[in-house]
Design a protein around this motif. Structure first.
Motif, PDB file in Angstrom:
ATOM      1  N   SER A 221       0.700  -1.195  -0.065  1.00 11.51           N
ATOM      2  CA  SER A 221      -0.073   0.066  -0.021  1.00 11.51           C
ATOM      3  C   SER A 221       0.837   1.073   0.044  1.00 11.51           C
ATOM      4  CB  SER A 221      -0.860  -0.018   1.340  1.00 11.51           C
ATOM      5  OG  SER A 221      -1.533  -1.110   1.326  1.00 11.51           O
ATOM      6  N   LEU A 222       1.821   1.054   0.878  1.00 12.95           N
ATOM      7  CA  LEU A 222       2.952   2.367   0.634  1.00 12.95           C
ATOM      8  C   LEU A 222       3.521   2.494  -0.555  1.00 12.95           C
ATOM      9  CD1 LEU A 222       4.202   2.272   4.437  1.00 12.95           C
ATOM     10  CD2 LEU A 222       2.477   3.586   3.652  1.00 12.95           C
ATOM     11  N   PHE A 223       3.877   1.299  -1.231  1.00  9.91           N
ATOM     12  CA  PHE A 223       4.535   1.555  -2.329  1.00  9.91           C
ATOM     13  C   PHE A 223       3.575   2.278  -3.552  1.00  9.91           C
ATOM     14  CE2 PHE A 223       7.343  -2.362  -1.955  1.00  9.91           C
ATOM     15  CZ  PHE A 223       8.571  -1.491  -1.815  1.00  9.91           C
ATOM     16  N   ALA A 224       2.351   1.791  -3.287  1.00  9.13           N
ATOM     17  CA  ALA A 224       1.496   2.320  -4.140  1.00  9.13           C
ATOM     18  C   ALA A 224       1.277   3.969  -3.955  1.00  9.13           C
ATOM     19  CB  ALA A 224      -0.270   1.770  -4.010  1.00  9.13           C
ATOM     20  N   ILE A 225       0.995   4.137  -2.713  1.00 11.00           N
ATOM     21  CA  ILE A 225       0.644   5.654  -2.614  1.00 11.00           C
ATOM     22  C   ILE A 225       2.030   6.474  -2.907  1.00 11.00           C
ATOM     23  CG2 ILE A 225       0.236   7.470  -0.899  1.00 11.00           C
ATOM     24  CD1 ILE A 225      -2.453   6.184  -2.180  1.00 11.00           C
ATOM     25  N   ILE A 226       2.956   5.950  -2.229  1.00 11.99           N
ATOM     26  CA  ILE A 226       4.129   7.144  -2.155  1.00 11.99           C
ATOM     27  C   ILE A 226       5.011   6.884  -3.448  1.00 11.99           C
ATOM     28  CG2 ILE A 226       6.324   7.401  -0.896  1.00 11.99           C
ATOM     29  CD1 ILE A 226       4.688   6.814   1.566  1.00 11.99           C
ATOM     30  N   LEU A 227       5.415   5.733  -3.736  1.00  9.77           N
ATOM     31  CA  LEU A 227       6.202   5.498  -5.084  1.00  9.77           C
ATOM     32  C   LEU A 227       5.364   5.580  -6.202  1.00  9.77           C
ATOM     33  CD1 LEU A 227       9.211   4.726  -5.113  1.00  9.77           C
ATOM     34  CD2 LEU A 227       8.368   2.513  -5.782  1.00  9.77           C
ATOM     35  N   GLY A 228       4.247   5.160  -6.159  1.00 16.93           N
ATOM     36  CA  GLY A 228       3.229   5.003  -7.470  1.00 16.93           C
ATOM     37  C   GLY A 228       2.731   6.444  -7.797  1.00 16.93           C
ATOM     38  N   LYS A 229       2.484   7.288  -6.719  1.00 19.08           N
ATOM     39  CA  LYS A 229       1.669   8.383  -6.933  1.00 19.08           C
ATOM     40  C   LYS A 229       2.128   9.646  -6.538  1.00 19.08           C
ATOM     41  CE  LYS A 229      -2.942   9.880  -5.673  1.00 19.08           C
ATOM     42  NZ  LYS A 229      -4.193   9.608  -4.763  1.00 19.08           N
ATOM     43  N   GLN A 230       2.457   9.665  -5.066  1.00 12.93           N
ATOM     44  CA  GLN A 230       2.912  10.878  -4.312  1.00 12.93           C
ATOM     45  C   GLN A 230       4.149  11.626  -5.131  1.00 12.93           C
ATOM     46  OE1 GLN A 230       1.019  12.887  -3.344  1.00 12.93           O
ATOM     47  NE2 GLN A 230      -0.749  11.754  -2.753  1.00 12.93           N
ATOM     48  N   LEU A 231       5.078  10.737  -5.408  1.00  7.88           N
ATOM     49  CA  LEU A 231       6.425  11.181  -5.866  1.00  7.88           C
ATOM     50  C   LEU A 231       6.291  11.904  -7.085  1.00  7.88           C
ATOM     51  CD1 LEU A 231       9.103   8.431  -4.585  1.00  7.88           C
ATOM     52  CD2 LEU A 231       8.350  10.562  -3.699  1.00  7.88           C
ATOM     53  N   TYR A 232       5.201  11.398  -7.978  1.00  2.45           N
ATOM     54  CA  TYR A 232       5.132  11.832  -9.440  1.00  2.45           C
ATOM     55  C   TYR A 232       4.385  13.217  -9.130  1.00  2.45           C
ATOM     56  CZ  TYR A 232       7.044   7.877 -11.522  1.00  2.45           C
ATOM     57  OH  TYR A 232       7.977   6.934 -11.906  1.00  2.45           O
ATOM     58  N   GLY A 233       3.889  13.787  -8.035  1.00  2.11           N
ATOM     59  CA  GLY A 233       3.187  14.868  -7.853  1.00  2.11           C
ATOM     60  C   GLY A 233       1.622  14.456  -7.502  1.00  2.11           C
ATOM     61  N   GLY A 234       1.390  13.403  -7.202  1.00  2.01           N
ATOM     62  CA  GLY A 234       0.116  13.559  -6.645  1.00  2.01           C
ATOM     63  C   GLY A 234      -0.772  12.931  -7.801  1.00  2.01           C
ATOM     64  N   LEU A 235      -2.223  13.142  -7.282  1.00  2.00           N
ATOM     65  CA  LEU A 235      -3.446  12.837  -8.301  1.00  2.00           C
ATOM     66  C   LEU A 235      -3.269  13.405  -9.566  1.00  2.00           C
ATOM     67  CD1 LEU A 235      -6.018  11.313  -8.456  1.00  2.00           C
ATOM     68  CD2 LEU A 235      -7.046  13.654  -7.659  1.00  2.00           C
ATOM     69  N   GLY A 236      -3.129  12.708 -10.832  1.00  2.00           N
ATOM     70  CA  GLY A 236      -3.219  13.120 -12.278  1.00  2.00           C
ATOM     71  C   GLY A 236      -2.038  13.020 -12.752  1.00  2.00           C
ATOM     72  N   TYR A 237      -0.938  12.809 -11.731  1.00  2.33           N
ATOM     73  CA  TYR A 237       0.466  12.853 -12.549  1.00  2.33           C
ATOM     74  C   TYR A 237       1.091  11.628 -12.575  1.00  2.33           C
ATOM     75  CZ  TYR A 237      -0.094  17.921 -12.207  1.00  2.33           C
ATOM     76  OH  TYR A 237      -0.762  19.024 -12.301  1.00  2.33           O
ATOM     77  N   ASN A 238       0.642  10.340 -12.033  1.00  2.69           N
ATOM     78  CA  ASN A 238       1.289   9.391 -12.052  1.00  2.69           C
ATOM     79  C   ASN A 238       1.376   8.560 -13.401  1.00  2.69           C
ATOM     80  OD1 ASN A 238      -1.390   9.080 -11.004  1.00  2.69           O
ATOM     81  ND2 ASN A 238      -1.277   7.280 -11.207  1.00  2.69           N
ATOM     82  N   PRO A 239       2.503   8.209 -14.077  1.00  3.61           N
ATOM     83  CA  PRO A 239       2.374   7.654 -15.311  1.00  3.61           C
ATOM     84  C   PRO A 239       1.887   6.295 -15.317  1.00  3.61           C
ATOM     85  CG  PRO A 239       4.611   8.015 -14.732  1.00  3.61           C
ATOM     86  CD  PRO A 239       3.765   8.630 -13.445  1.00  3.61           C
ATOM     87  N   PHE A 240       2.121   5.520 -14.142  1.00 10.86           N
ATOM     88  CA  PHE A 240       1.937   4.181 -14.145  1.00 10.86           C
ATOM     89  C   PHE A 240       0.673   4.034 -13.096  1.00 10.86           C
ATOM     90  CE2 PHE A 240       6.273   4.567 -14.852  1.00 10.86           C
ATOM     91  CZ  PHE A 240       6.487   3.658 -15.897  1.00 10.86           C
ATOM     92  N   ASN A 241      -0.133   3.114 -13.270  1.00  7.24           N
ATOM     93  CA  ASN A 241      -1.377   2.715 -12.474  1.00  7.24           C
ATOM     94  C   ASN A 241      -0.747   2.240 -10.940  1.00  7.24           C
ATOM     95  OD1 ASN A 241      -3.295   1.456 -10.724  1.00  7.24           O
ATOM     96  ND2 ASN A 241      -4.542   1.093 -12.560  1.00  7.24           N
ATOM     97  N   PRO A 242      -1.017   3.345  -9.814  1.00 12.44           N
ATOM     98  CA  PRO A 242      -0.358   2.981  -8.579  1.00 12.44           C
ATOM     99  C   PRO A 242      -0.658   1.752  -8.033  1.00 12.44           C
ATOM    100  CG  PRO A 242      -1.811   5.247  -8.505  1.00 12.44           C
ATOM    101  CD  PRO A 242      -2.058   4.212  -9.794  1.00 12.44           C
ATOM    102  N   ALA A 243      -1.717   1.051  -8.059  1.00 11.53           N
ATOM    103  CA  ALA A 243      -2.090  -0.136  -7.509  1.00 11.53           C
ATOM    104  C   ALA A 243      -1.452  -1.463  -8.269  1.00 11.53           C
ATOM    105  CB  ALA A 243      -3.641  -0.443  -7.633  1.00 11.53           C
ATOM    106  N   LEU A 244      -1.546  -1.061  -9.453  1.00 14.03           N
ATOM    107  CA  LEU A 244      -0.720  -2.155 -10.453  1.00 14.03           C
ATOM    108  C   LEU A 244       0.907  -2.259 -10.019  1.00 14.03           C
ATOM    109  CD1 LEU A 244      -2.212  -2.729 -13.993  1.00 14.03           C
ATOM    110  CD2 LEU A 244      -2.149  -3.979 -12.043  1.00 14.03           C
ATOM    111  N   SER A 245       1.314  -1.042 -10.080  1.00 15.85           N
ATOM    112  CA  SER A 245       2.959  -0.939 -10.000  1.00 15.85           C
ATOM    113  C   SER A 245       3.243  -1.621  -8.494  1.00 15.85           C
ATOM    114  CB  SER A 245       3.417   0.333  -9.901  1.00 15.85           C
ATOM    115  OG  SER A 245       2.777   1.490  -9.596  1.00 15.85           O
ATOM    116  N   ALA A 246       2.379  -1.174  -7.580  1.00 19.06           N
ATOM    117  CA  ALA A 246       2.516  -1.967  -6.169  1.00 19.06           C
ATOM    118  C   ALA A 246       2.773  -3.481  -6.382  1.00 19.06           C
ATOM    119  CB  ALA A 246       1.638  -1.370  -5.308  1.00 19.06           C
TER     120      ALA A 246
END
Lengths: 507, 193, 349, 193
Positions: free
Chosen positions: C99-124
């Motif tokens: 879950s932390l991978f998904a939210i932090i690595l997959g989403k927030q590091l890219y700038g949060g909602l709307g900016y993640n190039p990969f699906n957060p759940a799938l990347s985790a």
């Protein structure tokens, strides 16, 4: 791409791509058009159309008559301005106009003398079918008619008969897809015979054979009235069966009334980018414009009044009104029972494409389709916090021009205007569908306007820089030449042993 | 021993071959002139104001193209020009030293003008007209606002005025949302980083 | 200073929160089905994922001094999606890490909602799979087929399982897990067993695959529940039909062609469609608006690409299931698809 | 036929030079800022790598092995690659100055691109014949290009994202490369060598 076109055709029952279904708020659909009284002072801005500004023909203290030309058009794409009533010119100065910038422009103030004496722009031409189209077109130009649908493009330019692309279809645009507005609807119901006459006149002017009156299906009474009028006309004039007149009911979907989208819906053809409808043989005229053209030709009336809808959720007595051009908006609102404008936002036009105005001082102009007084807190911008784009794609789904609005807005925001242009920013018609559906409340249209403005600015600077460079290079060349001439002369002087004094003076 | 000779000969031979090929290629694929200077010049605002320290825009463009000058010396061009040049030259953007103010236009107070023609000679874009001993006038549409005419005027009768804001020239500003402002900031940070 | 505000002044009323909520509602059937299949264990997994995702988002935004976005529900949705892709038996700390991978690595590091190039759940999910291959491929038997010793509808048993692992109940993995259909046909194929024979040996039935009574991740087994959710989203206009339809159709068509050529080596199309995470990915992962293309043409290209890659990886790759890799790989191509798949603009040729 | 397909697939997807062998990371990170530059770089690398693998094979077979100079492999290969890159640089300078400008320092850096030397050395190691090595070189370059172009698209999209300050620039770029690498792991086992 071809396959896609087929797909679009198959889907084509609704005519154009994208679009949204809006809450229509047509409260005034059943209110008959009433006359707005004449105010004491009329304000005429010197530019009420797309194109070049007018030059004032009158001075302070002059007396004018209704319909008298007071602003002379300059340039091909322009339209003259006429006095709205008889009276005296009291001031010519900057005054705020209905424009989003809130800036002013030179306006002519006319104090009404109450007699409302009029002068015609030409003799009455009741037998216009005997006249040359060019004569009629000149009449339209003299009457200062512009498109009354909101854009304000000078009408006579559209009536040009071009041999290369003869016009085959004339469309009367009775769509009125903007919420709240109902003035075209009322005109169709109340002036259906004049509309048919006006359509005939337009067909005659451009030499077309097919006339279509397009009405959205949320106005069944207008459709019925027009159908009746056309049947009556067919019954009355046996000899003109060659002309095909029809009423076309179209599904209610915004922006059906946008010229390009309407043409696509009715003819199935798209207006090529950078071209006008006339290039594919179509002439599209607004209901109000058609009426004004007919009045100008048959009665010689200049464009000095128009029908507008005065409405909005903050207005006690909404109405459809025939208003003299130049009437201050405050006066119009007062007729509808609104005097105090606290927490009320005035919108010039409809809620989708109209502009917010800072106050009610600006006058009604040719492009005024309606005046809305809205409660501030129901407007989108008041609670609009722009959130990040989640790329849901709704904006490109509803775009009638098939753009990718969110990417274009992104490029504009980042200042990458060239990229925005590459994504065809200038094809955007600013209908507002994308902003309307955006779940992130991104003011997309605003970004497009910003991008377009900046691009225009950059272009202007570029051409100015280019001109400056040329002047600078010319100057450098000239100075070089002068220098070498001087040097040559000097060496000539030195070569001659004892030059005359006078020669030296010349150098 | 023998293997060393082979090695040296083989390596030397191959190197020679490569050298000759490259020498021929240099001739065949020779590039004339410096097309970069033209491109830089096209980006400059052509005010010819000399604020960059070069006597006009073209000399500055030549200097930038020749890597002799930084990309951030054009004052009237401002940040946009700097970024465009930096991108063209493939170098890191640098802060513009002085930010240009609003667009200005020169204006000659005609009742004070003595008709000395000094400003006419100073104007780099021929935007001032007038004959000796007659009032001079600035063609506002041609004036680049470079200030070069102020210095030579012996009676200080030239003013720099702010260009008036006209309705026709008005254009939409960036939306007033926070995100819009942040976007622009990020852009400039990104360019600067 | 005048503030200029451009039209339109009327809004349709759509919002990010409504969109996210709509997806979550569509996931409800699959979630209920997961609870039916795996009992309380599914509840713990889902609650952990959603809770940790929301907490992670809150902390991350707090640290970056950005306004909280918890109320839009995107973090909760990511958590739910991640939970549905996990095997039921994954230990709690892996769930937390994922879950932390998904939210932090997959989403927030890219700038949060709307900016993640990969699906957060799938990347985790992929990070977990590669980091903990054994745990991530041990598929718990559904409650109905579970040995009597383990009652998945019992709170304490499941809590012990969740926090202590199989060992704490004194059991071994072997008795409680089963391979997924995709898994056993792949292992059997390596031993030269024909597809039909392999399916028969494992008592495969299309009905079980349809309702979800087979080994697999929490939310991926029941085709029925996923279809209900997908149709719900389509009906509400939350997603467009292009990605799921082209995705599933591509897999089906490829499978049909190859099955017709060599029925012993290649599984039939219906098996492929019902198996593994295909439906979950097609309806909920590939259609994630942020990491999928913008335009209809882009959607079609994206869907076909996902389908092709899924089938190729399933059939010839080292992993039995290719759906999530396929979606992740296609996520890489989205910027290019966006750039090159644009509709013809009105009036342009 | 199957063998050639295997070599190609393996080089492009499964054993991708960037994402699974971690070769050529320098240009992968350096030239992936813009898609157009990345495409240009891809063509340059494809050209250089294919030629380098064939040329090095020829040198290996006809110079080094007959003369017993296999221990000089590295220096010979570098010589060939350097000469090739110089040649390509001249061609690009002549044919496309914009691309030349865009590639900037990375074009000469292909010389030291470990991917190019890697392909030459791996060819020798794996005992490929002439066509196989050409194909392998081309495949490796194709894989490099595929990943480079995809990555440039992602980076363009990320350029304006509000990435937290500490992760701006290289960190987020490397994280993204890692995510791509994870995704490409899906291809593992696709080709059994």
């Amino acid at each position: 791409m071809k396959l896609l076109d087929v797909w679009h055709k198959l889907r084509g029952a609704s005519g154009f791509d994208g679009g949204v279904v809006l809450d229509m708020h047509k409260q005034t659909a059943a209110s008959p058009i009433v006359d707005c009284p004449l105010p004491s002072v009329l304000i005429h801005p010197l530019k009420q159309h797309i194109g070049a500004s007018c030059k004032s023909l009158v001075h302070v203290g002059d007396t004018v008559l209704r319909g008298q030309k007071i602003g002379k058009s300059q340039g091909y794409i322009s339209a003259p301005v006429h006095a709205g009533t008889s009276g005296r010119v009291v001031r010519i100065e900057e005054h705020t106009v209905p424009h989003p910038s809130g800036l002013g422009m030179p306006c002519i103030f006319i104090e009404a003398d109450g007699e409302d004496r009029a002068v015609a722009v030409g003799p009455k031409l009741h037998h216009w079918s005997m006249e040359e189209p060019a004569v009629l077109r000149e009449r339209v130009r003299l009457a200062g008619i512009t498109g009354l649908g909101g854009a304000g493009f000078p009408t006579y330019v559209k009536l040009l008969k071009d041999q290369r692309s003869p016009i085959h279809t004339v469309i009367i645009n009775g769509i009125e897809c903007e919420p709240w507005l109902t003035h075209d609807h009322r005109m169709l119901c109340e002036q259906s015979d004049t509309m048919v006459q006006g359509l005939m006149l337009l067909l005659h002017m451009v030499g077309a054979k097919r006339g279509v009156i397009a009405i959205e299906d949320n106005k069944p009474d207008a459709i019925a009235a027009m159908q009746e009028a056309i049947e009556a006309w067919y019954a009355a004039s046996e000899h003109q069966k060659a002309l095909k007149l029809s009423v076309q009911a179209l599904p209610t979907r915004y922006p059906q009334g946008s010229e390009k989208q309407l043409i696509q819906a009715i003819t199935g053809h798209e207006v090529p980018a950078g071209k006008l409808p006339m290039h594919i043989g179509v002439l599209c005229q607004n209901v109000g414009s058609t009426y004004a053209i007919y009045q100008a030709v048959t009665h010689g009336h200049a464009l000095t009044e128009r029908v507008i809808t005065v409405s909005g959720d903050a207005l006690p007595k909404p109405a459809n009104m025939r208003v003299r051009l130049g009437t201050p908006m405050r006066f119009v609102f007062a007729q509808c029972g609104l005097e105090v404008f606290d927490d009320i936002q005035i919108i010039h036009g409809g809620p989708m494409m109209g502009e917010r105005l800072k106050n009610a001082e600006a006058p009604v102009v040719k492009a005024t389709t309606g005046l809305l007084a809205m409660q501030r807190d129901v407007l989108l911008a008041e609670h609009q916090v722009e959130e990040p784009c989640i790329r849901c794609g709704h904006c490109s789904d509803v775009c009638p021009v098939r753009l990718v609005p969110n990417l274009m807005a992104d490029f504009s925001r980042q200042g990458d205007f060239e990229k925005a242009e590459e994504y065809q920013l200038f094809d955007c018609i600013e209908c507002g569908c994308c902003s309307n559906v955006c779940p992130s409340h991104i003011p997309l249209v605003h970004y497009f306007r910003y991008g377009k403005g900046q691009l225009a600015q950059i272009r202007k600077e570029k051409s100015f820089a280019e001109a400056s460079r040329q002047r600078s290079e010319q100057r450098a060349g000239r100075m070089e030449q002068e220098k070498s001439e001087k040097a040559a002369r000097r060496s000539r002087v030195r070569a001659q042993a004892k030059p005359a004094v006078t020669e030296d003076k010349d150098a | 021993m023998e293997s060393i000779i082979y090695a040296v000969l083989a390596l030397g031979g191959l190197a020679l071959l490569a050298g000759i090929t490259l020498a021929i290629a240099t001739r065949v694929f020779h590039v004339e002139g410096n097309p970069i200077a033209d491109q830089v010049d096209a980006l400059l605002p052509q005010t010819q104001c000399g604020q960059c320290g070069y006597p006009g825009c073209r000399p500055y463009a030549d200097a930038v193209a020749g890597d002799e000058a930084e990309v951030n010396h054009c004052v009237p061009g401002g940040e946009r020009t700097m970024l465009a040049i930096a991108e063209l030259m493939g170098v890191e953007p640098k802060e513009v030293e002085e930010e240009a103010t609003q667009p200005m236009v020169a204006f000659v107070r005609e009742d004070e003008c003595i008709g000395c023609t000094l400003c006419i000679k100073a104007c780099p874009v021929d935007a001032i007209i007038g004959a000796p001993k007659h009032y001079h006038t600035v063609i506002a549409d041609h004036c680049t606002g470079c200030n070069l005419c102020l210095e030579p005027c012996p009676v200080d009768c030239i003013d720099m005025l702010i260009k008036p804001e006209l309705l026709e020239h008005w254009s939409w500003p960036l939306p007033n949302t926070q995100r819009a402002q942040q976007g622009r900031e990020r852009r400039s940070q990104h360019e600067a980083a | 200073m005048m503030i200029h505000i451009s039209p339109p002044h009327q809004h349709g009323g759509d919002s990010i929160r409504a969109t996210m909520l709509s997806v979550m509602i569509a996931l409800l059937p699959a979630t209920l089905c997961a609870v039916w299949l795996f009992g309380w264990l599914a509840v713990w997994q889902i609650m952990t994922c959603m809770g940790v995702c929301m907490l992670g988002e809150w902390v991350a935004l707090r640290m970056m001094a950005r306004p909280s976005r918890l109320s839009d529900g995107s973090a909760a949705l990511t958590g739910l999606l991640l939970a549905l892709t996990l095997p039921a038996l994954v230990p709690w700390w892996m769930t937390v890490c994922g879950s932390l991978f998904a939210i932090i690595l997959g989403k927030q590091l890219y700038g949060g909602l709307g900016y993640n190039p990969f699906n957060p759940a799938l990347s985790a999910r992929v990070i977990l799979l590669i980091s903990f291959p054994l745990a991530m491929t041990s598929w718990l038997l559904p409650a109905a087929t579970m040995p009597a010793a383990v009652d998945l509808y019992d709170v304490t048993t499941t809590l012990t399982l969740f926090f202590g692992g199989v060992e704490s109940l004194g059991l071994t993995l072997d008795g409680m897990t089963a391979a997924t259909p995709l898994g056993y046909i792949k292992t059997d194929a390596m031993q030269g067993i024909a597809v039909a024979a392999s399916l028969q040996a494992h008592d495969y039935s299309y009905f079980n695959a349809f309702v979800g009574n087979e080994g697999g991740s929490l939310g991926e087994t029941s085709a029925l529940a996923l279809l209900i959710g997908g149709i719900l989203m389509l009906a509400r206009g939350t997603i467009r039909w292009h990605i799921p339809v082209t995705y599933i159709a591509t897999v089906a068509v490829l499978a049909a062609i190859f099955h017709a050529v060599d029925a012993d080596r290649f599984a039939p199309p219906l098996f492929h469609v019902l198996a593994g995470g295909l439906l979950l990915c097609a309806f909920f992962m590939a259609t994630d608006p942020v990491s999928s293309p913008m335009t209809v043409q882009g959607h079609i290209v994206f869907g076909i690409g996902c389908g092709l890659l899924t089938w190729v990886i399933r059939t010839w790759g080292g992993y039995p299931e290719g759906a999530m890799f396929a979606v992740l790989l296609m996520n890489c191509t989205v910027p290019l698809i966006d750039q090159y798949c644009r509709p013809r603009v009105y009036g342009h040729r | 036929m199957t063998e050639f397909a295997t070599i190609l697939l393996s080089a492009v997807l499964v054993n991708n030079y960037v994402l699974s062998k971690f070769l050529g990371i320098c240009p992968f990170l350096g030239v992936s800022g813009r898609t157009e530059t990345a495409i240009g770089m891809s063509f340059a690398v494809m050209f250089v790598m294919t030629l380098a693998s064939t040329a090095s094979w020829l040198v290996q077979q006809f110079v080094l092995i007959p003369l017993g100079l296999e221990y000089l492999q590295t220096i010979f290969f570098i010589l060939i690659i350097a000469a090739l890159v110089q040649f390509v640089e001249m061609v690009i300078h002549k044919s496309s100055p914009v691309l030349y400008q865009g590639l900037g320092i990375y074009l000469p850096l292909i010389t030291t691109n470990c991917a190019v030397l890697g392909v030459a050395l791996l060819n020798v190691q794996q005992d490929y014949n002439f066509f196989s090595s050409a194909l392998y070189g081309f495949g490796a370059a194709l894989g490099f290009s595929l990943v480079l172009i995809l990555f440039s698209g992602l980076r363009e999209r990320m350029a304006h994202a509000p990435v937290p300050t500490a992760f701006k620039g290289s960190p987020i770029t490397l994280i993204t490369a890692g995510m791509m690498s994870l995704a490409f792991l899906g291809f593992s086992g696709l080709v059994k060598i």
